[in-house]
Scaffold this active site. Structure first.
Site, short mmCIF file in Angstrom:
data_model
loop_
_atom_site.label_atom_id
_atom_site.label_comp_id
_atom_site.label_asym_id
_atom_site.label_seq_id
_atom_site.Cartn_x
_atom_site.Cartn_y
_atom_site.Cartn_z
N ASP A 157 -1.53 -0.88 5.93
CA ASP A 157 -1.66 -0.26 7.25
C ASP A 157 -3.10 -0.12 7.72
OD1 ASP A 157 -2.25 3.17 7.12
OD2 ASP A 157 -2.19 1.93 5.32
N ASP A 200 -0.17 5.15 0.97
CA ASP A 200 -0.42 6.10 2.06
C ASP A 200 -0.47 5.39 3.40
OD1 ASP A 200 -2.21 8.82 0.69
OD2 ASP A 200 -1.34 7.21 -0.47
N ASP A 206 0.87 -1.17 0.00
CA ASP A 206 0.00 0.00 0.00
C ASP A 206 0.91 1.23 0.00
OD1 ASP A 206 -2.45 1.56 0.51
OD2 ASP A 206 -1.58 1.82 2.50
#
Length: 235
Positions: free
Chosen positions: A179, A23, A21
């Site tokens: 995250d 961001d 991922d």
């Protein structure tokens, strides 16, 4: 960190690729996202949002971010205006305060030198993903893809499968790193092992409640997991 290593084949390496991922995982983009969201809010004449509020809104793409930040009673009226203004502002300001998290560059350098293929899969707009990839990671990450017409966003597995097809690596030979709860579901839907990092946009206890099985509190732990998985396979 508690880990559960899974032998996926007879090869000497458990994973051939790592899919990240963007961001909250590779880049701390929150200040720039907040600035662009509030530029859109000001343009539409609605109240600004705090950094923590924007943190809770991100993860499902720009459209969902705009939907969450607008007052419900004016959402339909203002959505197109806010969406356009956000994209315009973010295109010009997506690197004002954004930077890689500590240790990320050295991790990516190690992965590259160790022969892993790497990719970014993000729900962020594709133009922004490719711009940030080019600026921060063009020598370190092989491919990057953001939200695109005709491909379902995460947590559906389509974007991940699309990028793995380009890498010519099957899902069971790739590790997913993210995250958020969206990333937990994405990895599960794609049939991939996952490490969920706790330095990003969601709290650790929330991630545990969402079903994260392997957590990394820092880049060293993430690298140790990957190295440990390979050592387990060799033995």
């Amino acid at each position: 960190m508690e880990t559960e290593y899974i032998a996926l084949g007879k090869e000497k390496r458990t994973y051939d690729a790592v899919v990240f991922d963007l961001d909250g995982t590779l880049l701390d983009t929150l200040d720039d996202l907040t600035a662009s969201a509030n530029a859109a809010a000001a343009f539409c004449g609605v109240p600004a949002h705090t950094r923590d509020e924007i943190r809770s809104y991100v993860g499902n793409g720009i459209r969902k971010l705009i939907e969450r930040m607008l007052p419900e009673e004016r959402r339909d009226e203002l959505f197109d205006m806010a969406y356009t203004r956000f994209r315009e502002h973010y295109a010009d300001h997506c690197m004002d305060a954004t930077e890689p998290y500590p240790g990320i560059i050295s991790l990516l350098d190690w992965l590259k030198k160790s022969g892993y293929r790497t990719a970014i899969v993000s729900n962020k707009a594709d133009f922004a993903v490719k711009k940030l990839h080019q600026v921060y990671f063009h020598d370190l990450i092989d491919l990057a893809a953001g939200e695109q017409e005709g491909i379902q966003k995460k947590p559906e597995p389509d974007m991940v499968y699309h990028i793995l097809e380009q890498l010519q690596i099957p899902a069971d030979r790739a590790l997913y790193v993210g995250d958020s709860d969206v990333d937990i579901r994405t990895a599960a839907n794609a049939g991939m092992d996952a490490v969920i990092v706790t330095w990003g946009f969601r709290e650790k206890d929330f991630l545990q409640r969402q079903g994260a099985r392997v957590l990394a509190d820092n880049v060293t732990q993430l690298r140790q997991f990957i190295q440990g998985a390979d050592e387990k396979q060799k033995n």
